[in-house]
Design a protein around this motif. Sequence first.
Motif, PDB file in Angstrom:
ATOM      1  N   GLU A 138      32.344  36.870  40.368  1.00 21.19           N
ATOM      2  CA  GLU A 138      30.891  36.776  40.294  1.00 21.19           C
ATOM      3  C   GLU A 138      30.471  35.412  40.819  1.00 21.19           C
ATOM      4  OE1 GLU A 138      27.189  36.670  37.102  1.00 21.19           O
ATOM      5  OE2 GLU A 138      29.022  37.778  36.563  1.00 21.19           O
ATOM      6  N   GLU A 140      27.181  32.683  41.920  1.00 20.62           N
ATOM      7  CA  GLU A 140      25.786  32.329  41.693  1.00 20.62           C
ATOM      8  C   GLU A 140      25.188  31.868  43.012  1.00 20.62           C
ATOM      9  OE1 GLU A 140      22.965  29.200  39.235  1.00 20.62           O
ATOM     10  OE2 GLU A 140      25.067  29.436  38.666  1.00 20.62           O
ATOM     11  N   ALA A 145      22.745  36.488  40.769  1.00 19.75           N
ATOM     12  CA  ALA A 145      24.141  36.878  40.556  1.00 19.75           C
ATOM     13  C   ALA A 145      24.589  37.842  41.652  1.00 19.75           C
ATOM     14  CB  ALA A 145      24.306  37.529  39.192  1.00 19.75           C
ATOM     15  N   GLN A 147      28.193  40.004  42.732  1.00 27.89           N
ATOM     16  CA  GLN A 147      29.554  40.401  42.407  1.00 27.89           C
ATOM     17  C   GLN A 147      30.271  40.840  43.683  1.00 27.89           C
ATOM     18  OE1 GLN A 147      31.420  42.936  38.782  1.00 27.89           O
ATOM     19  NE2 GLN A 147      30.036  44.109  40.059  1.00 27.89           N
ATOM     20  N   LYS A 179      28.779  45.614  35.546  1.00 22.41           N
ATOM     21  CA  LYS A 179      27.570  44.790  35.509  1.00 22.41           C
ATOM     22  C   LYS A 179      26.534  45.365  36.463  1.00 22.41           C
ATOM     23  CE  LYS A 179      30.015  40.493  34.394  1.00 22.41           C
ATOM     24  NZ  LYS A 179      30.288  39.096  34.825  1.00 22.41           N
ATOM     25  N   THR A 183      26.275  44.050  44.128  1.00 22.32           N
ATOM     26  CA  THR A 183      27.726  44.229  44.194  1.00 22.32           C
ATOM     27  C   THR A 183      28.170  44.623  45.595  1.00 22.32           C
ATOM     28  OG1 THR A 183      27.881  44.870  41.861  1.00 22.32           O
ATOM     29  CG2 THR A 183      29.679  45.574  43.309  1.00 22.32           C
TER      30      THR A 183
END
Length: 266
Positions: A138, A140, A145, A147, A179, A183
């Motif tokens: 993950e 930042e 966020a 992934q 999550k 992604t």
Amino acid sequence: MKRLKLVDLNVAIKMSNSEAVAGLLKEQDGDIVALQEMVRHLEDGVHPTYRSKHDIEKSIAHLYPHSFFAPVWVGNGFKTPGKVDYDFGGHIEQGIELLSKYPIVSGANEFFYKNFEYMQDWSNWRAQDHGRSLMVTELEVDGAALQVLNLHGIWTADKRGDERTINECEYVVAAAKRKNIATIITGDFNLLPNSESIQLVSKSFRNLITEFGVVTTRPTFKDELEEGDEVVDYMFVNDLVEVHDFKVIDSAISDHLPLVLDFSIR
């Protein structure tokens, strides 16, 4: 949200190409780089071919202050009974790696098939393969966020997969859905597009290889194991990733072609 670039490449453990790979990565100047078949040498005597992690990072470390390496096996040669096919010159670890211009908040090396192991006798690897893992990271990115899942999948001779690769892809999908954040799933799956395993992932995530009409992710070649001109590398995204462009670069620096995604986070 700002536009970002992710570059994916299987660098090919059997090729002395670190300088060429580093040159391509400099040229592409991606924000995130996902690599497979990266090699970390553990002894000074290791031959130059098997030092890709050190040599590539030495050349581009100033671009990527954040990295995560996930080894899958360790050994000092690719050995079969009565001979050594490849002598590494010392012990190495092979694995997958992520390089990033943005902080890596978390990273995990999750084995879904076998485990990390000391590989000495490779006589049955074509049938049994070695341990395989999924890198789950993950990042930042300016407060958002992201992934990224990096995979080097189970090897099968016909690239059509089997029960093991179905279980593998089920694991990947479940891990990616833990999550609800932007992604990207990327890497060398070692599977053809019409395989049941790839179809399973495509049901849950956008398959950019299919969507953009990619016809091969490998240059033309033929060696003792396999031949090129086929799709085995993939990039999948969820709905929180806005895709601006996706392409495969025609390059002979590896036995796989680089995948490049231009995207932003929704």
